[in-house]
Design a protein around this motif. Structure first.
Motif, PDB file in Angstrom:
ATOM      1  N   ALA A 130       0.426  -1.474  -0.142  1.00  0.00           N
ATOM      2  CA  ALA A 130       0.120   0.027  -0.076  1.00  0.00           C
ATOM      3  C   ALA A 130       0.873   0.868   0.001  1.00  0.00           C
ATOM      4  CB  ALA A 130      -1.230  -0.138   1.077  1.00  0.00           C
ATOM      5  N   SER A 131       2.422   1.323   0.781  1.00  0.00           N
ATOM      6  CA  SER A 131       3.075   2.235   0.031  1.00  0.00           C
ATOM      7  C   SER A 131       4.343   1.838   0.055  1.00  0.00           C
ATOM      8  CB  SER A 131       3.418   2.661   1.754  1.00  0.00           C
ATOM      9  OG  SER A 131       4.185   2.083   2.337  1.00  0.00           O
ATOM     10  N   CYS A 132       5.317   2.487  -0.361  1.00  0.00           N
ATOM     11  CA  CYS A 132       6.697   2.421  -1.189  1.00  0.00           C
ATOM     12  C   CYS A 132       7.940   2.973  -0.461  1.00  0.00           C
ATOM     13  CB  CYS A 132       6.514   3.137  -2.114  1.00  0.00           C
ATOM     14  SG  CYS A 132       6.852   5.112  -1.798  1.00  0.00           S
ATOM     15  N   GLY A 133       7.537   3.024   1.531  1.00  0.00           N
ATOM     16  CA  GLY A 133       8.098   2.857   2.542  1.00  0.00           C
ATOM     17  C   GLY A 133       9.307   2.316   2.899  1.00  0.00           C
ATOM     18  N   GLN A 134      10.628   2.718   3.539  1.00  0.00           N
ATOM     19  CA  GLN A 134      11.265   1.466   3.546  1.00  0.00           C
ATOM     20  C   GLN A 134      11.370   0.069   3.703  1.00  0.00           C
ATOM     21  OE1 GLN A 134      14.546   3.063   6.473  1.00  0.00           O
ATOM     22  NE2 GLN A 134      16.391   2.551   4.839  1.00  0.00           N
ATOM     23  N   ARG A 193      14.185   5.354  -4.900  1.00  0.00           N
ATOM     24  CA  ARG A 193      13.424   5.996  -3.720  1.00  0.00           C
ATOM     25  C   ARG A 193      14.203   5.577  -2.483  1.00  0.00           C
ATOM     26  NH1 ARG A 193       9.561   8.522  -7.456  1.00  0.00           N
ATOM     27  NH2 ARG A 193      10.592   9.857  -8.699  1.00  0.00           N
ATOM     28  N   ALA A 194      13.193   4.016  -2.163  1.00  0.00           N
ATOM     29  CA  ALA A 194      13.067   3.466  -1.303  1.00  0.00           C
ATOM     30  C   ALA A 194      14.396   3.054  -1.001  1.00  0.00           C
ATOM     31  CB  ALA A 194      11.874   2.561  -1.385  1.00  0.00           C
ATOM     32  N   ALA A 195      15.589   3.184  -1.670  1.00  0.00           N
ATOM     33  CA  ALA A 195      16.669   1.781  -1.406  1.00  0.00           C
ATOM     34  C   ALA A 195      17.935   3.057  -1.268  1.00  0.00           C
ATOM     35  CB  ALA A 195      17.168   1.649  -2.694  1.00  0.00           C
TER      36      ALA A 195
END
Length: 151
Positions: free
Chosen positions: A103-107, A135-137
């Motif tokens: 649901a999200s693209c966070g870490q 961007r998450a990495a």
């Protein structure tokens, strides 16, 4: 090659000349179009105005490398168009891939995607894991500037 753009031979012009000047019977527009699509790049190379076509096959040893991508996709969820994030880890040799939607693209999602994929695959690649500048990495790209779209 040096004629002004409006004076260059188009596919239609070549086709018309073949019929009018050489009485080419049985030649179709699609045959001429296919020939010109192959021949134009060859002419550019012969004139020294373009790079020659090159193909370098990729080779990967079993279990050596993987590729990761993490991007947004749109799905229909209960009839509503919804943006979600697809984590994908693919083994370079076999092409076997593991996907997971978040649901999200966070870490946290990024790391959970790795844990899930490595568990499903039964191990970690021996060599390297390649990432599209995610961007998450990454927090900063060193040694080059990002192109359009942040990539």
């Amino acid at each position: 090659m040096d004629a002004p753009r409006k004076q260059r031979h188009t596919v239609k012009r070549v086709f018309d000349r073949l019929i009018d000047e050489h009485d080419a019977q049985g030649v179709t527009n699609s045959v001429v179009r296919a020939y010109i699509a192959v021949r134009r790049p060859e002419i550019r190379v012969e004139e020294g105005r373009g790079p020659p076509q090159a193909f370098v096959p990729q080779t990967h040893r079993p279990g050596d490398e993987a590729e990761v991508d993490f991007g947004d996709v749109w799905i229909h969820l209960n009839g509503v168009s919804t943006k979600v994030f697809l984590f994908s880890l693919r083994l370079s040799f076999s092409g076997k891939a593991v996907h997971k939607i978040f649901a999200s693209c966070g870490q946290e999602a990024f790391l959970e995607g790795h844990a899930h994929a490595l568990q499903v695959l039964g191990g970690v690649p021996r060599g390297k894991v390649r990432y599209d500048t995610l961007r998450a990495a990454v927090s900063q790209v060193l040694g080059r500037t990002r192109g359009p779209g942040g990539k």
